[in-house]
Enzyme design. Sequence first.
Site, PDB file in Angstrom:
ATOM      1  N   GLY A  93       3.372   5.492  -3.207  1.00 40.66           N
ATOM      2  CA  GLY A  93       4.590   6.190  -3.602  1.00 40.66           C
ATOM      3  C   GLY A  93       4.780   6.203  -5.100  1.00 40.66           C
ATOM      4  CB  ALA A 152      -0.938  -0.005   1.199  1.00 39.10           C
ATOM      5  CG  ASP A 153       3.444   2.755   3.268  1.00 36.30           C
ATOM      6  OD1 ASP A 153       2.689   3.744   3.271  1.00 36.30           O
ATOM      7  OD2 ASP A 153       3.847   2.210   4.302  1.00 36.30           O
ATOM      8  CG  LEU A 154       6.526  -0.363  -1.400  1.00 29.90           C
ATOM      9  CD1 LEU A 154       7.007  -1.781  -1.660  1.00 29.90           C
ATOM     10  CD2 LEU A 154       7.709   0.594  -1.328  1.00 29.90           C
TER      11      LEU A 154
END
Length: 396
Positions: free
Chosen positions: A174, A169-171
Amino acid sequence: MRPLDGVRVLDLSRILAGPYCTQYLGEMGADVIKVEPPGHGDDTRNWGPPFVGETDEAVYYLAANRNKRGIVLDLKSERGQEAVRRLAESADVLVENFRPGTLEKWGLGYEQLSALNPRLIHVSITGFGQTGRYRDRPGYDLVAQGMGGVMDLTGEADGAPAKVGLPVADLNAGTWSIIAVLMALQARHTTGRGQYLDVSLLDAQLAWHVYAAGAHFYDAPRPKRMGSAHPSIVPYQAFPASDGWLIIAVGSEKLWRKFCEVLGLAIAEDPRFVSNAARAAHREELTELITGALAGRTAAEWLKIFDDASVPAGPINTVDEVYQDPWAQQREQIVRLPHPSVGTYFGTGFPVKASDTQPAPTSAPPLLGQHTAEVLAELGYSEAEIAEFPHPDGRE
C-alpha cells in the site's frame, strides 16, 4: 491547501493494501470515491471481532477507509460497469486489487478506460504482479510474508518461522502504491498522459531485503532468525532487566564506550569487544555480561540512566502503552472524527509533518453505500435512474 487538492481517486480496492493507499491519498486532499459490491461490501466489513457501534462496524474496516465517499455498485452488471466508466472519465487515479484479467473481462481494464480518459493513472495491486510464473495465484499478506523471506528471518533462532505481528506485506504494498501514484502524477505534468502501475505484495517484500539481499548477491553469510538481535550490530537487541525487558541499540564505537561506562563494565577495550566486528564474533559472551549487569535494576531505572547518558534505549510497549504515552497526542498521532454509528471514530495520524501542505483527515469511514445517491447525481443520473441501482443491502 493540501498536496492532492483537486485530484479524484476511484477506489475499486478492498481488504488492506489498496484501501490503505487510498486512505492516505484522501488525507493528502484527494476526493476518494470507494466502490463496494452490494450486500456485504468490502470483505473487511465482516472481519471481526472486534465490532463497534450500533451497526457493528468492523474495526479492521474502519482502520483503512477514512477520507472516502462510499458508494455501492455491482461491477458484474452493465449498469454498474457504465457507472464506473463515467467515474473513470473524471478520475485522475484508479486503484484496484482484482486478480489479473478480471477488470478486462468486465470492460473496465486499463486499455479500455484509458481510451475514455488518457490522463487516467491506473494502479493494480496483486499478490504477485501482472507477469511471472505466480501471476494467477491469489495473494494474501501471510503468503507474501512467507514467500518473500520475511518469515524465515523472523522469530527466535531455535523457534519456528513467524510472521510479523502486523500485516506488513499488505501495508508495504500500500505504501509503494502511494509512491507510485505520486510518481505518476508528477510524470503526467510533463507527458500529459496517465499510465499503468503494477504493484505486487511479493515485489514490495523484496524491496525490504536491503542487506539480506546483498548477502545473497555477494555470496556472504546469510542472515538467520535471531529474535530481536541484529545480524551485524552488537549489542542491538532486547535485554531483560530485573522486572522486564528493554531495548538497547549501540550503533557506534562512541556509544559503545559510553554504554560500558554507564553499565559499569570495564570491557570497552577488551580485545573480544573492542570493535563491532569483534563483538559480533563474541556475541554470546557479551550478551551474558550485559544481562548480568542489567539484572540489578528495573527496566524503568535503566531507561532513565540510558536516557540521561544519551544511550539509545527504549521500552517494549504494548499497543495500549503506545497510545497512552503523551507523545502520541503531542505528535497528533490519534485522529478523532464523528461517525454515524460508532459515535467517535479513532484512527492513526498521518506520519509526516509538513510545513506548508499538511495532510489532514476529512471524514470517518463511510457506511456501506452512504454516498451512492450523491455521487451518482454528480455523474448526471436522474433520481429515477438512481433508484434502479442496487440497494446497499443487495436489494434491487
